[in-house]
Design a protein around this motif. Structure first.
Motif, PDB file in Angstrom:
ATOM      1  N   ASN A 248       0.822  -1.227  -0.042  1.00 17.59           N
ATOM      2  CA  ASN A 248      -0.051  -0.018  -0.114  1.00 17.59           C
ATOM      3  C   ASN A 248       0.927   1.023   0.002  1.00 17.59           C
ATOM      4  N   ARG A 249       2.155   1.213   0.573  1.00 22.34           N
ATOM      5  CA  ARG A 249       2.693   2.409   0.632  1.00 22.34           C
ATOM      6  C   ARG A 249       3.557   2.583  -0.932  1.00 22.34           C
ATOM      7  N   LEU A 250       3.957   1.460  -1.478  1.00 22.15           N
ATOM      8  CA  LEU A 250       4.137   1.633  -2.928  1.00 22.15           C
ATOM      9  C   LEU A 250       3.000   2.424  -3.832  1.00 22.15           C
ATOM     10  N   ILE A 251       1.900   1.841  -3.504  1.00 17.23           N
ATOM     11  CA  ILE A 251       0.584   2.371  -4.450  1.00 17.23           C
ATOM     12  C   ILE A 251       0.599   3.846  -4.027  1.00 17.23           C
ATOM     13  N   ALA A 252       0.822   4.174  -2.632  1.00 16.63           N
ATOM     14  CA  ALA A 252       0.281   5.681  -2.354  1.00 16.63           C
ATOM     15  C   ALA A 252       1.636   6.389  -2.817  1.00 16.63           C
ATOM     16  N   TRP A 253       3.007   6.014  -2.735  1.00 16.46           N
ATOM     17  CA  TRP A 253       4.302   6.648  -3.040  1.00 16.46           C
ATOM     18  C   TRP A 253       3.959   7.155  -4.557  1.00 16.46           C
ATOM     19  N   PHE A 254       3.612   6.305  -5.256  1.00 14.89           N
ATOM     20  CA  PHE A 254       3.868   6.367  -6.918  1.00 14.89           C
ATOM     21  C   PHE A 254       2.456   7.031  -7.191  1.00 14.89           C
ATOM     22  N   GLY A 255       1.248   6.518  -6.792  1.00 20.37           N
ATOM     23  CA  GLY A 255      -0.047   6.949  -6.802  1.00 20.37           C
ATOM     24  C   GLY A 255      -0.376   8.279  -6.815  1.00 20.37           C
ATOM     25  N   LEU A 256       0.367   8.802  -5.761  1.00 21.36           N
ATOM     26  CA  LEU A 256      -0.087  10.468  -5.232  1.00 21.36           C
ATOM     27  C   LEU A 256       0.634  11.277  -6.577  1.00 21.36           C
ATOM     28  N   ARG A 257       1.902  10.874  -6.862  1.00 16.25           N
ATOM     29  CA  ARG A 257       2.444  11.768  -8.180  1.00 16.25           C
ATOM     30  C   ARG A 257       1.693  11.299  -9.263  1.00 16.25           C
ATOM     31  N   GLU A 258       1.128  10.377  -9.584  1.00 13.94           N
ATOM     32  CA  GLU A 258       0.209  10.264 -10.684  1.00 13.94           C
ATOM     33  C   GLU A 258      -0.955  11.101 -10.615  1.00 13.94           C
ATOM     34  N   LEU A 259      -1.545  11.149  -9.412  1.00 16.02           N
ATOM     35  CA  LEU A 259      -2.827  11.797  -8.937  1.00 16.02           C
ATOM     36  C   LEU A 259      -2.598  13.364  -9.239  1.00 16.02           C
ATOM     37  N   LYS A 260      -1.340  13.824  -8.905  1.00 16.84           N
ATOM     38  CA  LYS A 260      -1.013  14.962  -8.825  1.00 16.84           C
ATOM     39  C   LYS A 260      -1.145  15.682 -10.135  1.00 16.84           C
ATOM     40  N   GLU A 261      -0.643  14.796 -11.062  1.00 16.31           N
ATOM     41  CA  GLU A 261      -0.364  15.257 -12.300  1.00 16.31           C
ATOM     42  C   GLU A 261      -1.262  14.489 -13.473  1.00 16.31           C
ATOM     43  N   SER A 262      -2.425  13.912 -13.080  1.00 16.93           N
ATOM     44  CA  SER A 262      -3.353  13.164 -13.735  1.00 16.93           C
ATOM     45  C   SER A 262      -3.867  14.229 -14.626  1.00 16.93           C
ATOM     46  N   GLU A 263      -3.925  13.503 -16.113  1.00 14.50           N
ATOM     47  CA  GLU A 263      -4.746  14.158 -17.113  1.00 14.50           C
ATOM     48  C   GLU A 263      -6.232  13.707 -17.248  1.00 14.50           C
ATOM     49  N   ARG A 264      -6.668  12.879 -16.367  1.00 13.90           N
ATOM     50  CA  ARG A 264      -8.110  12.539 -16.464  1.00 13.90           C
ATOM     51  C   ARG A 264      -8.761  13.676 -16.212  1.00 13.90           C
ATOM     52  N   PRO A 265      -9.785  14.047 -17.125  1.00 12.77           N
ATOM     53  CA  PRO A 265     -10.780  15.325 -17.001  1.00 12.77           C
ATOM     54  C   PRO A 265     -11.454  15.391 -15.754  1.00 12.77           C
ATOM     55  N   GLY A 266     -12.258  14.305 -15.264  1.00 17.35           N
ATOM     56  CA  GLY A 266     -12.989  13.992 -14.253  1.00 17.35           C
ATOM     57  C   GLY A 266     -11.958  14.485 -12.806  1.00 17.35           C
ATOM     58  N   LEU A 276      -7.634  22.114  -4.988  1.00 15.84           N
ATOM     59  CA  LEU A 276      -6.169  21.044  -5.038  1.00 15.84           C
ATOM     60  C   LEU A 276      -5.687  21.341  -6.501  1.00 15.84           C
ATOM     61  N   GLU A 277      -6.297  22.415  -7.298  1.00  9.16           N
ATOM     62  CA  GLU A 277      -5.693  22.425  -8.643  1.00  9.16           C
ATOM     63  C   GLU A 277      -4.143  22.537  -8.682  1.00  9.16           C
ATOM     64  N   ASN A 278      -3.625  23.535  -7.833  1.00  6.60           N
ATOM     65  CA  ASN A 278      -2.201  23.564  -8.080  1.00  6.60           C
ATOM     66  C   ASN A 278      -1.605  23.327  -6.667  1.00  6.60           C
ATOM     67  N   GLY A 279      -2.293  22.668  -5.510  1.00  2.00           N
ATOM     68  CA  GLY A 279      -1.676  22.526  -4.665  1.00  2.00           C
ATOM     69  C   GLY A 279      -1.039  20.990  -4.146  1.00  2.00           C
ATOM     70  N   LEU A 280      -0.464  21.020  -3.058  1.00  2.00           N
ATOM     71  CA  LEU A 280      -0.086  19.686  -2.504  1.00  2.00           C
ATOM     72  C   LEU A 280      -1.251  18.759  -2.697  1.00  2.00           C
ATOM     73  N   VAL A 281      -0.808  17.428  -3.183  1.00  2.00           N
ATOM     74  CA  VAL A 281      -1.962  16.195  -3.189  1.00  2.00           C
ATOM     75  C   VAL A 281      -1.331  15.317  -2.359  1.00  2.00           C
ATOM     76  N   ASP A 282      -1.774  15.080  -1.202  1.00  3.27           N
ATOM     77  CA  ASP A 282      -1.255  13.931  -0.099  1.00  3.27           C
ATOM     78  C   ASP A 282      -2.310  13.263   0.392  1.00  3.27           C
ATOM     79  N   THR A 283      -2.118  12.365   1.390  1.00  4.91           N
ATOM     80  CA  THR A 283      -3.164  11.548   2.130  1.00  4.91           C
ATOM     81  C   THR A 283      -4.143  12.246   2.449  1.00  4.91           C
TER      82      THR A 283
END
Length: 566
Positions: A248-266, A276-283
């Motif tokens: 779960n740490r691996l998922i959160a570590w890499f996933g939060l980075r993907e979530l911050k930069e995500s291009e999914r329109p939704g 959170l448009e330009n801010g920190l995306v954390d747990t």
């Protein structure tokens, strides 16, 4: 009624701390934080601070994974019609979304369905499966549910459907009779990590399927990149409050980075509405800003709204869906506040403040909201709490517990009064006939009383260490402190204690947030206590707080988020 916590300080292994600090070239305070979280091997610490995608375990170690992948490969080659059946929360909707998007990449168009929280309740329901045969469906995949869905699996077999169950809930003595049952909590599982969320189990299935198809040359030169799915996997994992350790740490570590930069329109539209448009995306951003808005779909309307938000490629639709979820969440907050006031009034009027557990019921308490209220009551009272909503002689409910009490086990001990139950040690759901509520409540409270030796528990505030301001502001510590993230359940955010300091510039912001400077040895550290109250305390002797980097008007700054003070 709230108990004030007492402070505990983690023991210091000075010899091991200094040795590891020297061997790894890291600050002793950082090593101490890792030791208190069970990391004491140099190689383990290095991997913890330097995670790699290759650290994910072999998904074929999960029981029945081979069967599931073989069946899916057959379905893919034969272009079969597949249904994905997801739970209605963030975990279930994100899990359904990654399965849908991956299979769509392979050229399929799966049907995705969710139960309705009010009409159907949690689980894999036979009546939602019976009609699938008429639509040509031959394979059903569950996400975040189904481990004990015996009747649903029987109906599926009778209708010519094969079933692959992916779930992460506690495993009963008899599991569902399906083609494959993938759950890391199954007895005898060789998989090295058992605490995956439902979306994490679904992601393991994708990893195994991609591996098999790649070995067979299915993709040619352009295999799908599963890293691109980690934004949704992290979103569901963090929202489901599973321990952020191991996989779960691996998922959160890499996933939060993907979530911050995500291009999914939704996700982009929802982040904008959540600030959170330009801010920190954390747990914390996920748990307190994104997850409540997403969960509002399943709580007050249809989980399909959240699913559509994840999978849409249309920016206009994404903005419309995000706005609807935003409005539903505002409505949820209003209902939640009303139920909380009513529940507290019932406690004050009928039960009193000295119970060791509370079972409360109401007729107009929406099922999708009472779990949140139970959580708020549990936090405020520090007792196990169960809230039930009544309708036509049947009560359905949600419970939350404290660390000292395994709620799932307590419900199991009361099973003679219940029609159904399920969940985790900290949270669970249940069904009960209205006529059995009083007897159940008495039995439940008796069990809790025995486990707590008849004493009202007092919450503990576990300090990692007493520190000086200079320890926190030391450059090498701050540089490496960021590498400890992301924090969450099972891997708590470090909590520091400070004393023997001078308080400067103390004030109340917006008449409720306490702000001050902790001044010590010529160094200052800003600190804030959110929702502190309407008066400034006098004579602060000690502060317990978390270190955080906050953003304000485009600038980042360091501050202490006060947890408690004396």
């Amino acid at each position: 009624m709230k108990n004030s916590p007492y402070w505990e300080v983690a023991p210091l292994n000075r010899e091991l701390t200094l040795k590891l600090a020297e061997d790894l070239g890291l600050p002793p305070l950082l090593i101490h934080l890792l030791l208190t979280r069970g990391l004491n091997d140099p190689h383990e610490i290095y991997r913890h601070l330097n995670p790699k995608l290759s650290d994910f375990p072999d998904p074929f170690l999960l029981e029945d994974m081979e069967k599931a992948v073989n069946r899916l490969v057959k379905a893919i080659y034969n272009r079969e019609k597949i249904t994905i059946y997801g739970d209605y929360d963030v975990d279930g909707t994100t899990g359904a979304a990654i399965l849908y998007l991956f299979l769509k990449e392979l050229g399929l168009e799966p049907l995705v369905i969710f139960p309705h929280r009010e009409r159907d309740g949690y689980g894999l329901h036979p009546h939602l499966i019976a009609s699938l045969k008429e639509r040509g469906i031959s394979l059903l995949i569950s996400v975040d549910c189904g481990i004990s869905a015996h009747e649903a699996c029987r109906v599926a077999r009778e209708n010519g459907l094969e079933v692959i169950i992916t779930d992460h809930h506690e495993v009963p003595e008899e599991i569902s009779e399906a083609l494959a049952v993938i759950n890391p909590k199954r007895k005898g599982n060789r998989y090295p990590f058992r605490e995956l969320a439902g979306v994490g189990v679904a992601f393991a299935l994708l990893r195994a399927l991609r591996q098999r198809l790649y070995e067979e040359g299915f993709f040619g030169q352009n295999p799908p990149k599963l890293k691109n799915y980690l934004d949704l996997v992290a979103l569901g994992t963090i929202a489901d409050i599973v321990p952020l350790t191991g996989e779960n740490r691996l998922i959160a570590w890499f996933g939060l980075r993907e979530l911050k930069e995500s291009e999914r329109p939704g996700l982009k539209a929802l982040k904008k509405l959540a600030g959170l448009e330009n801010g920190l995306v954390d747990t914390n951003s996920v748990m307190f800003r994104l997850a409540p808005r997403i969960n509002a779909a399943g709580r007050l309307k249809e989980a399909e709204l959240a699913f559509k938000l994840f999978v849409t490629t249309d920016e206009t639709e994404a903005k419309t869906l995000a706005e609807e979820l935003h409005q539903l969440n505002a409505k949820r907050q209003q209902i939640e506040d009303r139920i909380l006031k009513e529940a507290l009034a019932k406690i004050e009027k009928d039960l009193g403040p000295d119970r060791l557990a509370y079972v409360l019921s109401g007729e107009d308490w929406p099922l999708g909201i009472i779990g949140i209220v139970a959580s708020r009551l549990q936090e405020a009272l520090y007792r196990p709490v169960i809230l039930l909503t009544l309708k036509d002689g049947l009560a359905r409910g949600s419970g939350r517990s404290i660390p000292e009490i395994n709620l799932y086990q307590c419900l199991s001990d009361c099973r003679q009064y219940l029609k159904a139950f399920g969940g985790h040690p900290a949270a669970a759901g249940l069904k009960i006939l209205e006529e059995n509520i009083s007897a159940f409540a008495r039995k439940f409270e008796e069990i809790i009383k025995a486990k707590l030796d008849g004493k009202i528990p007092r919450p503990r505030l576990k300090l990692d260490a007493w520190v000086r301001v200079r320890h926190i502001l030391e450059p090498s510590f701050l540089e490496n402190f960021i590498r400890l993230e992301p924090f969450g359940p099972g891997y708590p955010e470090p909590l520091f204690g400070l004393k023997n300091f001078e308080v400067r510039n103390i004030s109340l912001v917006k008449e409720k947030h306490l702000k001050l400077f902790v001044w010590q040895e010529g160094l200052g550290l800003p600190a804030i206590a959110f929702r502190f109250g309407n008066s400034i305390p006098k004579g602060i002797k000690a502060i317990a707080g978390n270190l955080e980097i906050s953003a304000f008007q485009g600038r980042n700054y360091l501050q202490l988020r006060i947890k408690d003070l004396v």
